[in-house]
Design a protein around this motif. Structure first.
Motif, PDB file in Angstrom:
ATOM      1  N   LEU A   1      -2.383  -2.855  13.881  1.00  0.00           N
ATOM      2  CA  LEU A   1      -2.778  -2.388  12.547  1.00  0.00           C
ATOM      3  C   LEU A   1      -3.408  -3.486  11.690  1.00  0.00           C
ATOM      4  N   GLU A   2      -3.205  -4.760  12.062  1.00  0.00           N
ATOM      5  CA  GLU A   2      -3.596  -5.838  11.162  1.00  0.00           C
ATOM      6  C   GLU A   2      -5.097  -5.908  10.907  1.00  0.00           C
TER       7      GLU A   2
ATOM      8  N   LEU B   1       0.813  -1.217   0.000  1.00  0.00           N
ATOM      9  CA  LEU B   1       0.000   0.000   0.000  1.00  0.00           C
ATOM     10  C   LEU B   1       0.853   1.277   0.000  1.00  0.00           C
ATOM     11  N   GLY B   2       2.030   1.211   0.622  1.00  0.00           N
ATOM     12  CA  GLY B   2       2.863   2.404   0.766  1.00  0.00           C
ATOM     13  C   GLY B   2       3.704   2.745  -0.446  1.00  0.00           C
TER      14      GLY B   2
ATOM     15  N   VAL C   1      -8.003   2.217   5.074  1.00  0.00           N
ATOM     16  CA  VAL C   1      -7.605   2.927   6.285  1.00  0.00           C
ATOM     17  C   VAL C   1      -6.077   2.953   6.405  1.00  0.00           C
ATOM     18  N   LEU C   2      -5.443   1.821   6.109  1.00  0.00           N
ATOM     19  CA  LEU C   2      -3.979   1.774   6.132  1.00  0.00           C
ATOM     20  C   LEU C   2      -3.386   2.704   5.077  1.00  0.00           C
ATOM     21  N   ALA C   3      -3.975   2.707   3.892  1.00  0.00           N
ATOM     22  CA  ALA C   3      -3.473   3.571   2.817  1.00  0.00           C
ATOM     23  C   ALA C   3      -3.586   5.048   3.216  1.00  0.00           C
ATOM     24  N   GLU C   4      -4.672   5.401   3.851  1.00  0.00           N
ATOM     25  CA  GLU C   4      -4.862   6.787   4.301  1.00  0.00           C
ATOM     26  C   GLU C   4      -3.813   7.147   5.351  1.00  0.00           C
ATOM     27  N   ARG C   5      -3.548   6.224   6.242  1.00  0.00           N
ATOM     28  CA  ARG C   5      -2.521   6.442   7.268  1.00  0.00           C
ATOM     29  C   ARG C   5      -1.141   6.611   6.640  1.00  0.00           C
TER      30      ARG C   5
END
Length: 172
Positions: A157-158, A117-118, A164-168
């Motif tokens: 985080l899992e 994602l990052g 949501v992870l992508a936004e973070r």
């Protein structure tokens, strides 16, 4: 002589075939593409039969000189076998918990998601931290500005959805 890629070393050592009865899974930095020179190859196993597992380990390490086997005295009492082969250090971690439930596998899965994602910028930041000497989970925690114990912080985080992870990740 340079060491071969991790998957070639695994194939030559035939570890996954030898450990097939214990649901072996390769985890850690080589399959994530964030290995440094000191990275090892981690194989996580479900320890369903300790005697059978120890027989397999003896067959693997008997021709090797540089090996150690230990068993933790707390928790689920996992067995760890470490040795060198094909230019790599290997660590086999066998625990009575199914591999899907083991913290090492859970860390690996969330790290893979975060790297996916990052994108390149996040991967580069993690690699920069790894090259500075940090272990994997602390490097991820710093790159994500997580506080507290990095191992627990990553596990928190899992359960988050990818969006949501992508936004973070875009916020850092």
């Amino acid at each position: 002589m340079a060491r071969p890629p991790y998957h070639v070393a695994l194939e030559r050592m035939q570890l996954l075939q030898l450990l097939h009865a214990f649901d072996p899974r390769v985890a850690g930095t080589p399959p994530l593409g964030i290995a440094v020179e000191t990275s090892d190859i981690d194989v996580l196993c479900h320890l369903t039969d300790q005697a059978a597992f120890m027989d397999v380990i003896r067959n693997i390490v008997s021709p090797l000189e540089d090996f150690r086997i230990e068993q933790w005295v707390h928790g689920a009492r996992p067995i760890i076998a470490a040795f060198h082969g094909e230019g790599w250090e290997f660590e086999i971690f066998a625990c009575p918990e199914p591999v899907d439930e083991q913290a090492g596998w859970r860390h690996f899965c969330i790290e893979a998601r975060l790297l996916h994602l990052g994108g390149a910028a996040f991967r580069d930041r993690v690699m920069e931290l790894r090259r500075s000497g940090l272990k994997t989970e602390p490097a991820f925690a710093i790159a994500l500005s997580l506080t507290g114990d990095p191992y627990n912080a990553l596990l928190e985080l899992e359960a988050l959805a990818d969006d949501v992870l992508a936004e973070r990740l875009t916020a850092i």
